[in-house]
Design a protein around this motif. Structure first.
Motif, PDB file in Angstrom:
ATOM      1  N   ASP A   1      48.984  35.142 -11.643  1.00 27.68           N
ATOM      2  CA  ASP A   1      49.724  35.796 -10.990  1.00 27.68           C
ATOM      3  C   ASP A   1      50.692  34.787 -10.308  1.00 27.68           C
ATOM      4  OD1 ASP A   1      50.832  37.460  -9.245  1.00 27.68           O
ATOM      5  OD2 ASP A   1      49.080  38.447  -8.180  1.00 27.68           O
ATOM      6  N   LEU A   2      52.068  34.788 -10.699  1.00 24.85           N
ATOM      7  CA  LEU A   2      53.104  34.057 -10.040  1.00 24.85           C
ATOM      8  C   LEU A   2      54.124  34.738  -9.177  1.00 24.85           C
ATOM      9  CD1 LEU A   2      53.918  31.087 -12.460  1.00 24.85           C
ATOM     10  CD2 LEU A   2      52.312  31.122 -10.825  1.00 24.85           C
ATOM     11  N   ARG A   3      53.724  35.948  -8.812  1.00 24.01           N
ATOM     12  CA  ARG A   3      54.134  36.675  -7.980  1.00 24.01           C
ATOM     13  C   ARG A   3      54.296  36.124  -6.557  1.00 24.01           C
ATOM     14  NH1 ARG A   3      51.512  42.506  -8.992  1.00 24.01           N
ATOM     15  NH2 ARG A   3      49.782  41.227  -8.803  1.00 24.01           N
ATOM     16  N   PRO A   4      55.502  36.121  -5.572  1.00 28.35           N
ATOM     17  CA  PRO A   4      55.419  35.733  -4.473  1.00 28.35           C
ATOM     18  C   PRO A   4      54.469  36.471  -3.073  1.00 28.35           C
ATOM     19  CG  PRO A   4      57.376  37.032  -4.688  1.00 28.35           C
ATOM     20  CD  PRO A   4      56.710  36.829  -6.037  1.00 28.35           C
TER      21      PRO A   4
ATOM     22  N   ALA B   1      72.118  39.243  -7.477  1.00 27.31           N
ATOM     23  CA  ALA B   1      71.607  37.856  -7.723  1.00 27.31           C
ATOM     24  C   ALA B   1      70.405  38.388  -8.715  1.00 27.31           C
ATOM     25  CB  ALA B   1      71.084  37.328  -6.593  1.00 27.31           C
ATOM     26  N   HIS B   2      70.588  37.643  -9.999  1.00 24.06           N
ATOM     27  CA  HIS B   2      69.763  38.181 -10.889  1.00 24.06           C
ATOM     28  C   HIS B   2      68.593  36.771 -11.340  1.00 24.06           C
ATOM     29  CE1 HIS B   2      72.027  41.507 -12.288  1.00 24.06           C
ATOM     30  NE2 HIS B   2      73.049  41.016 -11.947  1.00 24.06           N
ATOM     31  N   GLY B   3      67.378  36.994 -11.297  1.00 22.46           N
ATOM     32  CA  GLY B   3      66.586  35.829 -11.727  1.00 22.46           C
ATOM     33  C   GLY B   3      65.243  35.992 -11.370  1.00 22.46           C
ATOM     34  N   LEU B   4      64.450  35.344 -11.582  1.00 22.90           N
ATOM     35  CA  LEU B   4      62.937  35.353 -11.076  1.00 22.90           C
ATOM     36  C   LEU B   4      62.794  34.753  -9.860  1.00 22.90           C
ATOM     37  CD1 LEU B   4      61.359  34.077 -14.375  1.00 22.90           C
ATOM     38  CD2 LEU B   4      61.970  36.416 -13.762  1.00 22.90           C
ATOM     39  N   VAL B   5      61.912  35.250  -9.004  1.00 19.32           N
ATOM     40  CA  VAL B   5      61.085  34.852  -7.694  1.00 19.32           C
ATOM     41  C   VAL B   5      59.707  34.442  -8.098  1.00 19.32           C
ATOM     42  CG1 VAL B   5      60.516  35.305  -5.421  1.00 19.32           C
ATOM     43  CG2 VAL B   5      62.469  36.462  -6.534  1.00 19.32           C
ATOM     44  N   ILE B   6      59.320  33.323  -8.368  1.00 16.40           N
ATOM     45  CA  ILE B   6      58.210  32.757  -8.816  1.00 16.40           C
ATOM     46  C   ILE B   6      57.433  32.024  -7.586  1.00 16.40           C
ATOM     47  CG2 ILE B   6      57.223  31.060 -10.197  1.00 16.40           C
ATOM     48  CD1 ILE B   6      59.808  30.799 -11.785  1.00 16.40           C
ATOM     49  N   GLY B   7      56.254  32.594  -7.295  1.00 13.81           N
ATOM     50  CA  GLY B   7      55.353  32.125  -6.250  1.00 13.81           C
ATOM     51  C   GLY B   7      54.205  31.239  -6.849  1.00 13.81           C
ATOM     52  N   TYR B   8      53.888  30.330  -6.251  1.00 17.67           N
ATOM     53  CA  TYR B   8      52.781  29.561  -6.587  1.00 17.67           C
ATOM     54  C   TYR B   8      51.777  29.469  -5.431  1.00 17.67           C
ATOM     55  CZ  TYR B   8      55.991  26.180  -3.918  1.00 17.67           C
ATOM     56  OH  TYR B   8      56.767  25.803  -2.852  1.00 17.67           O
ATOM     57  N   GLY B   9      51.610  30.375  -4.611  1.00 18.76           N
ATOM     58  CA  GLY B   9      50.574  30.143  -3.604  1.00 18.76           C
ATOM     59  C   GLY B   9      49.105  30.723  -4.287  1.00 18.76           C
ATOM     60  N   SER B  10      48.985  31.798  -5.030  1.00 14.49           N
ATOM     61  CA  SER B  10      47.692  32.292  -5.170  1.00 14.49           C
ATOM     62  C   SER B  10      47.143  31.684  -6.520  1.00 14.49           C
ATOM     63  CB  SER B  10      47.606  33.705  -5.491  1.00 14.49           C
ATOM     64  OG  SER B  10      48.624  34.126  -6.304  1.00 14.49           O
TER      65      SER B  10
ATOM     66  N   ALA C   1      46.483  24.252 -12.321  1.00 14.91           N
ATOM     67  CA  ALA C   1      46.438  24.168 -13.460  1.00 14.91           C
ATOM     68  C   ALA C   1      46.846  25.588 -14.230  1.00 14.91           C
ATOM     69  CB  ALA C   1      44.944  24.231 -14.172  1.00 14.91           C
ATOM     70  N   GLU C   2      46.802  26.717 -13.482  1.00 25.09           N
ATOM     71  CA  GLU C   2      47.288  27.929 -13.644  1.00 25.09           C
ATOM     72  C   GLU C   2      48.929  27.806 -13.739  1.00 25.09           C
ATOM     73  OE1 GLU C   2      43.990  31.324 -12.826  1.00 25.09           O
ATOM     74  OE2 GLU C   2      45.160  30.449 -11.045  1.00 25.09           O
ATOM     75  N   VAL C   3      49.155  27.189 -12.630  1.00 29.80           N
ATOM     76  CA  VAL C   3      50.766  26.910 -12.593  1.00 29.80           C
ATOM     77  C   VAL C   3      51.367  26.339 -13.564  1.00 29.80           C
ATOM     78  CG1 VAL C   3      52.533  25.883 -11.142  1.00 29.80           C
ATOM     79  CG2 VAL C   3      50.815  27.342  -9.911  1.00 29.80           C
ATOM     80  N   ARG C   4      51.010  25.296 -14.112  1.00 28.20           N
ATOM     81  CA  ARG C   4      51.275  24.415 -15.236  1.00 28.20           C
ATOM     82  C   ARG C   4      51.271  25.232 -16.451  1.00 28.20           C
ATOM     83  NH1 ARG C   4      47.893  18.920 -13.527  1.00 28.20           N
ATOM     84  NH2 ARG C   4      49.915  18.034 -12.302  1.00 28.20           N
ATOM     85  N   LYS C   5      50.416  26.088 -16.738  1.00 29.54           N
ATOM     86  CA  LYS C   5      49.864  26.863 -18.018  1.00 29.54           C
ATOM     87  C   LYS C   5      51.244  28.156 -17.924  1.00 29.54           C
ATOM     88  CE  LYS C   5      46.808  29.813 -20.483  1.00 29.54           C
ATOM     89  NZ  LYS C   5      45.401  30.254 -20.506  1.00 29.54           N
ATOM     90  N   ALA C   6      51.160  28.632 -16.747  1.00 30.44           N
ATOM     91  CA  ALA C   6      52.164  29.704 -16.841  1.00 30.44           C
ATOM     92  C   ALA C   6      53.573  29.078 -16.891  1.00 30.44           C
ATOM     93  CB  ALA C   6      52.379  30.452 -15.332  1.00 30.44           C
ATOM     94  N   CYS C   7      54.070  28.063 -16.311  1.00 30.72           N
ATOM     95  CA  CYS C   7      55.410  27.549 -16.267  1.00 30.72           C
ATOM     96  C   CYS C   7      55.724  26.982 -17.962  1.00 30.72           C
ATOM     97  CB  CYS C   7      55.573  26.131 -15.636  1.00 30.72           C
ATOM     98  SG  CYS C   7      55.791  26.508 -13.862  1.00 30.72           S
ATOM     99  N   ALA C   8      54.635  26.596 -18.625  1.00 32.97           N
ATOM    100  CA  ALA C   8      54.946  26.554 -20.101  1.00 32.97           C
ATOM    101  C   ALA C   8      55.326  27.668 -20.707  1.00 32.97           C
ATOM    102  CB  ALA C   8      53.425  25.767 -20.461  1.00 32.97           C
ATOM    103  N   VAL C   9      54.582  28.772 -20.254  1.00 36.80           N
ATOM    104  CA  VAL C   9      55.028  30.238 -20.908  1.00 36.80           C
ATOM    105  C   VAL C   9      56.415  30.632 -20.592  1.00 36.80           C
ATOM    106  CG1 VAL C   9      54.560  32.721 -20.790  1.00 36.80           C
ATOM    107  CG2 VAL C   9      52.685  31.004 -20.975  1.00 36.80           C
ATOM    108  N   ILE C  10      56.903  30.150 -19.291  1.00 38.25           N
ATOM    109  CA  ILE C  10      58.244  30.671 -18.811  1.00 38.25           C
ATOM    110  C   ILE C  10      59.110  29.854 -19.435  1.00 38.25           C
ATOM    111  CG2 ILE C  10      59.876  30.703 -16.861  1.00 38.25           C
ATOM    112  CD1 ILE C  10      57.224  31.156 -15.122  1.00 38.25           C
ATOM    113  N   ARG C  11      58.911  28.592 -19.569  1.00 39.17           N
ATOM    114  CA  ARG C  11      59.859  27.544 -20.539  1.00 39.17           C
ATOM    115  C   ARG C  11      59.974  27.992 -21.863  1.00 39.17           C
ATOM    116  NH1 ARG C  11      57.610  22.228 -19.454  1.00 39.17           N
ATOM    117  NH2 ARG C  11      56.222  22.742 -21.473  1.00 39.17           N
ATOM    118  N   ALA C  12      59.112  28.414 -22.545  1.00 38.43           N
ATOM    119  CA  ALA C  12      59.326  28.638 -23.810  1.00 38.43           C
ATOM    120  C   ALA C  12      60.039  30.072 -23.992  1.00 38.43           C
ATOM    121  CB  ALA C  12      57.857  28.858 -24.641  1.00 38.43           C
TER     122      ALA C  12
END
Length: 508
Positions: free
Chosen positions: A163-166, A479-488, A492-503
């Motif tokens: 979950d990368l919602r803010p 304003a178009h884009g993603l609001v990426i939260g990294y609190g919860s 390791a999950e943040v890194r994994k999710a960012c690899a998905v987003i980057r791809a």
């Protein structure tokens, strides 16, 4: 005698290398003014000279020279093996609102931002409460949202989904012993027959001290009301100040639940434009009675309102008679930059400051604060009493213990470092296109309009939940884009999710 406070002070000191005054003299003057203004109290501990030198990006000699001068003058005292403390002083003014006509303390003078590798701290969170609405702290209930059609819209995702919602803090990193100790103390408090609409006096004093240390807010307990969170505080302000049809400005894009709160109290919601730095003062109409704003870390684009624009905003408020409601939800969680002074500290007569422990501790604690002039606070207290609105006494007692013992400060320092690692992982993975990285628990990633929803849907299929700017607009999406939260999410999950987003990025 006031409570004994532990932990280091954390104040927005700024040094100007281009000024003719030596840096050591500037630092000494600002610390001295901080003591005079009550933002540094007798017995409070300062950071070590090494830590403060890193904070200000100066040599350690600059700090030691300033400290030595203040030692000689009697402003500071050293305790063997313990550190540097504000000396026990008498005859100083009681902390609170600056007297009219007096110059603002040097501690609040604007200056160039400095790197801040040591302290990185506070924001907000979403939760539910009985009163309508919330700021980005999201700790009050807003207008009911439609039931989600799939797990991608639920509050708590199933196992294996990142979950990368803010608006969601990390609640697993607390000190269990400190937490239990605070609630055992709270259990010793007998039931109270009378509920003070201002909150417990002891907690008000502790919160005032916390705000002086963390945000250099010139407030005493007479300026502080204990609320159930930012949403509750905003609702009380709206119920006090707004009349049916009054203009109530909210940033566009901005926190939608704030719009719900103001509308529920009869306000005519007026979207106010923002850019990469925050609210655009030139775009504000003159007929607003209230303006809700997030200057420390604009929600959701992440802008940091610069000092020149802060001064223009306060000049606008003075000219129009509007009250600025400052949601300071992200002020303590900052990275690589020193904090700018809170708007309230620059003009207490025009600004109401709202804050919460929802992100810094946990959403279900349900403690926040409303800081205003004693006169306005008295009006709010009368309205609150008429609404039978109150903050739980045992919860106030538990939070008082966490503050007084220094456990909350220690928790904040741990979480600052943890969140800084997650934020660094996002910047490393997604690069310079990410904005709003200087503070808070979310960043903004701008995208072409047509690329946003397909990316969100594809990420969900890969087990990553994302938020977009679309739902934060009152009108057409600009304003178009993603609001990426990294609190919860864990590191390791943040890194994994960012690899998905980057791809999935259009130019990946």
């Amino acid at each position: 005698m006031g409570p004994t406070l532990r932990g280091h002070v954390d104040l927005p000191l700024t040094l100007d290398r281009n000024a003719p005054v030596p840096l050591a003299v500037q630092l000494g003057d600002q610390l001295r003014d901080g003591v005079r203004a009550g933002m540094l109290r007798s017995g409070e501990r300062l950071p070590s000279s090494r830590s403060l030198a890193r904070l200000l990006d100066v040599s350690r000699t600059v700090v030691t020279e300033a400290f030595q001068q203040l030692y000689a003058e009697g402003w500071l005292e050293g305790r063997h093996g313990s550190g540097t403390y504000v000396a026990s002083l008498t005859g100083l003014p009681k902390p609170g609102l600056p007297k009219p006509g007096l110059p603002k303390p040097g501690l609040l003078k604007p200056g160039p931002p400095r790197r801040d590798p040591l302290w990185n701290g506070r924001a907000s969170a979403n939760g539910r409460a009985r009163t309508p609405g919330a700021g980005p702290a999201g700790d009050g209930a807003g207008r009911p949202e439609p039931a989600p059609e799939s797990w991608a819209g639920t509050r708590r995702p199933p196992p294996g989904v990142i979950d990368l919602r803010p608006g969601r803090p990390w609640v697993l990193g607390y000190d269990e012993r400190a937490w239990k100790r605070a609630w055992r103390r709270a259990a010793d408090l007998p039931p109270q027959a009378y509920v003070d609409p201002y909150g417990h006096p002891r907690l008000r004093e502790l919160l005032a001290a916390h705000l002086r240390r963390a945000r250099a807010v010139p407030a005493g307990p007479e300026n502080v009301m204990v609320t159930r969170g930012t949403g509750n505080g905003l609702d009380l302000v709206a119920a006090t100040l707004l009349r049916p049809g009054d203009g109530a400005g909210v940033e566009e894009p901005g926190y939608r639940t704030a719009r719900h709160v103001l509308a529920a109290r009869g306000g005519r919601v007026v979207p106010c434009p923002v850019d990469e730095q925050g609210v655009v003062v030139a775009g504000l109409p003159d007929d607003l009675r209230v303006l809700y704003t997030t200057p420390a870390h604009q929600y959701p684009l992440g802008g940091r309102l610069p000092i020149a624009r802060r001064e223009r905003l306060l000049a606008w408020a003075g000219r129009t008679g509007a009250t600025v409601v400052e949601d300071d939800y992200d002020a303590e969680f900052r990275y690589d930059v020193a904090p700018l002074p809170a708007l309230y500290g620059l003009d207490p007569g025009r600004v109401v400051l709202l804050g919460t422990l929802s992100k810094s501790l946990a959403p279900d604690v349900g403690i926040g604060w409303l800081v205003a002039t004693p006169e306005l606070l008295a009006r709010v207290a009368r309205v609150r009493k008429s609404l039978a609105d109150r903050t739980s006494g045992p919860v106030q007692e538990a939070v008082s213990v966490l503050l007084e013992s220094g456990d909350l400060d220690r928790h904040l320092r741990r979480m600052r470092l943890e969140y800084a690692r997650r934020r660094a992982a996002i910047v490393e993975a997604l690069g310079a296109r990410v904005l709003g990285v200087s503070a808070g628990l979310h960043v903004f990633l701008g995208l072409p309009a047509g690329a946003v929803e397909p990316l969100v849907e594809a990420a969900a299929r890969h087990g990553v939940l994302l938020d977009t700017t679309a739902r934060h607009h009152h009108g057409p999406v600009t304003a178009h884009g993603l609001v990426i939260g990294y609190g919860s999410a864990s590191l390791a999950e943040v890194r994994k999710a960012c690899a998905v987003i980057r791809a999935l990025l259009p130019d990946a």
